[in-house]
Every structure is written in structure tokens, then in C-alpha cells.
Design a protein around this motif. Structure first.
Motif, short mmCIF file in Angstrom:
data_model
loop_
_atom_site.label_atom_id
_atom_site.label_comp_id
_atom_site.label_asym_id
_atom_site.label_seq_id
_atom_site.Cartn_x
_atom_site.Cartn_y
_atom_site.Cartn_z
N THR A 190 0.83 -1.20 0.00
CA THR A 190 0.00 0.00 0.00
C THR A 190 0.87 1.25 0.00
OG1 THR A 190 -1.82 -1.09 1.17
CG2 THR A 190 -1.73 1.31 1.30
N VAL A 250 0.16 1.60 8.11
CA VAL A 250 -1.05 0.97 7.58
C VAL A 250 -1.36 -0.32 8.34
CG1 VAL A 250 -2.09 -0.12 5.56
CG2 VAL A 250 -0.75 1.98 5.29
N SER A 252 -3.94 4.23 5.29
CA SER A 252 -3.53 4.67 3.96
C SER A 252 -3.83 6.15 3.77
CB SER A 252 -4.21 3.83 2.86
OG SER A 252 -5.60 4.11 2.79
#
Length: 272
Positions: A124, A150, A223
Motif C-alpha cells: 500500500t 497501515v 492509507s
């Protein structure tokens, strides 16, 4: 692609999450019993709220132009959470328990999820940072810290899903703050909107996020956080997440909340 306004993003996420829950309850994959659990009060709740949350939040984030990083975070973390929800056992609990079992050569579903969340967080962060212009792109160490943020966020939300509405209230507040930032507004709005759409049945004690939904919400919020912060912000966030995670191994969040009047009142707000 031009992103949607945060209010539109949140509204879409909420409607889709609520609609997904109704559809899943009408046609539960594998039968309703597969998803039914007993909550802290001894009542029966469904874990189908988790997949519904992930569907609403991830779809809204994608439509709003949040980027592949947040969408991956929400969906992959949901899949890892579902693994623990559906086939996990309670022989090992907490981060310490799962890692301890892994050190003894015992591969638990919780350990698979911990490692999977770490990998999901890293990918991510790579996807998020690749969208930054080359001249301003974060260094490798910043990406590594972002990945840990994250993963840590996904774990933290899961630790909070112990009472009706608690994890969704945190998601709503955190997502609303993220929606006010430049980088993370689409992901934050999607996270908050999906929480609003499911808050009713969660507060009523009829449904809960489970690992599927809590991991998805936390990873999406993480995120959004790394989309809107640089090195200093990521390091500070990681320090806070690590501190809370370590504290959870020693102290019950529920006991802390119930012994603090303001937190107790907020936690109980709207709960039946």
C-alpha cells in the motif's frame, strides 16, 4: 481523474455498505450460521457487517480516485480478517500470542494475518508513494514506515471492536479528520461514510465488524494517513500506534474507557 467531493464519497460509501449488509443477510455466503457469533452480552450478532463495510468503503475509495493503495489496503486487509473470522481459533490471542506461537513453529491464522497485514501495508505504501511526483517522492525509509503505519492502523481498529459502535465511532472521527486533508480526503471520506451506513445495526447489537471489517477500516484509515503526511508525521503516527498496541497487551482498553467519564459517555452514545 478528478476526485469526488468528500461528502459525495461518504454518502456513496454509506449507501453501498448498508445495501451490501442487507443483501448479504438475505443471501449469506455459506449460510447465516457461518457468520453468527455471540457478543460480550451473550446476544447473537452477525459478522456480515465486515464484508459489507469493505465493499462500501473500497468501492467508494476507488470511485473517488483515492488511488490503488487505499483500495488494496481495504480489500486485502478484509480478506485477511475474514480468514481469522471464519477459520481462526482462539488458542493464541493478541500480537504477542500469535508471534509467540510462530516462534514455537505453530502457524496460527492470526500469525498469517499479522504477516499478511505487514505485506499489505508495505505494498500500500509503495503504491501511495509512487503517485507522488518523482522530485518529491518519499525515500525508502519513509515508505517502510508508511507500511508499518497501515498495518498498525488495521490492528488498532481490530483491538477496539469489542463493544457495539466503538470501532465505527473511531472510524467515523478519524475518517472525518482525514477527509479534511489534501492527500487523504477520498480514502478518509470513504472510511467514514461506510461507518455511518452501518452504525445503526452495530449500535443495536445486531451486527459487528469482526476482523474483516475492523482490519479493512483500519488499513484504509492508515492509507489516508500516509497520503497526507511526510516523514515526521509517519514516524509520529507509528510511535503512537506502537505504544497503543504494546499497551493493549497489558491494559484493557475497555476498562480504561469505562473508568474515564468522558470516554465512557462517548462510547455508550447511541448504544441500546
Amino acid at each position: 481523474m478528478r476526485s469526488l467531493h468528500p461528502v459525495a464519497t461518504g454518502a456513496f460509501a454509506g449507501l453501498l455498505a448498508a445495501g451490501s449488509l442487507r443483501l448479504l443477510r438475505a443471501h449469506p455466503p455459506g449460510g447465516a450460521a457461518r457468520w453468527d457469533r455471540t457478543n460480550h452480552a451473550g446476544g447473537s450478532v452477525t459478522l456480515l457487517e465486515g464484508p459489507a463495510y469493505a465493499a462500501g468503503a473500497a468501492s467508494a475509495a476507488a470511485l473517488a480516485g483515492a488511488g490503488p493503495g487505499p483500495v488494496l489496503a481495504a480489500t486485502a486487509s478484509a480478506g485477511l480478517g475474514a480468514l481469522d473470522d471464519l477459520i481462526g481459533d482462539s488458542s493464541s490471542k493478541g500480537l504477542k500470542g500469535h508471534l509467540g506461537a510462530l516462534a514455537r513453529g505453530e502457524v496460527t491464522t492470526g500469525a498469517v494475518k499479522v504477516l499478511g497485514l505487514g505485506l499489505t501495508g508495505l505494498v500500500t505504501a509503495v503504491l501511495v508513494d509512487r503517485r507522488v511526483p518523482a522530485a518529491d517522492r518519499p525515500a525508502l525509509v519513509d515508505t517502510l514506515v508508511g507500511g508499518a503505519v497501515v498495518a498498525g492502523s488495521a490492528n488498532l481498529l481490530n483491538l477496539l471492536d469489542l463493544r457495539p459502535g466503538r470501532a465505527l465511532k473511531v472510524t467515523l472521527a478519524w475518517g472525518a479528520l482525514a477527509a479534511g486533508t489534501t492527500g487523504g480526503r477520498s480514502a478518509g471520506a470513504a472510511a467514514a461514510g461506510a461507518a455511518v451506513g452501518l452504525l445503526g445495526p452495530d449500535l443495536a447489537g445486531r451486527a459487528m465488524l469482526g476482523d474483516t471489517g475492523a482490519n479493512s477500516a483500519g488499513a484504509l484509515l492508515g492509507s489516508a494517513l500516509i497520503q497526507s503526511t511526510g516523514r515526521r508525521g509517519r514516524l509520529l503516527s507509528l510511535a503512537v500506534l506502537a505504544g497503543l498496541t504494546l499497551a493493549s497487551e497489558k491494559v484493557s482498553f475497555t476498562k480504561v474507557i469505562e473508568s474515564t467519564p468522558v470516554l465512557r459517555d462517548l462510547d455508550a452514545l447511541g448504544r441500546r
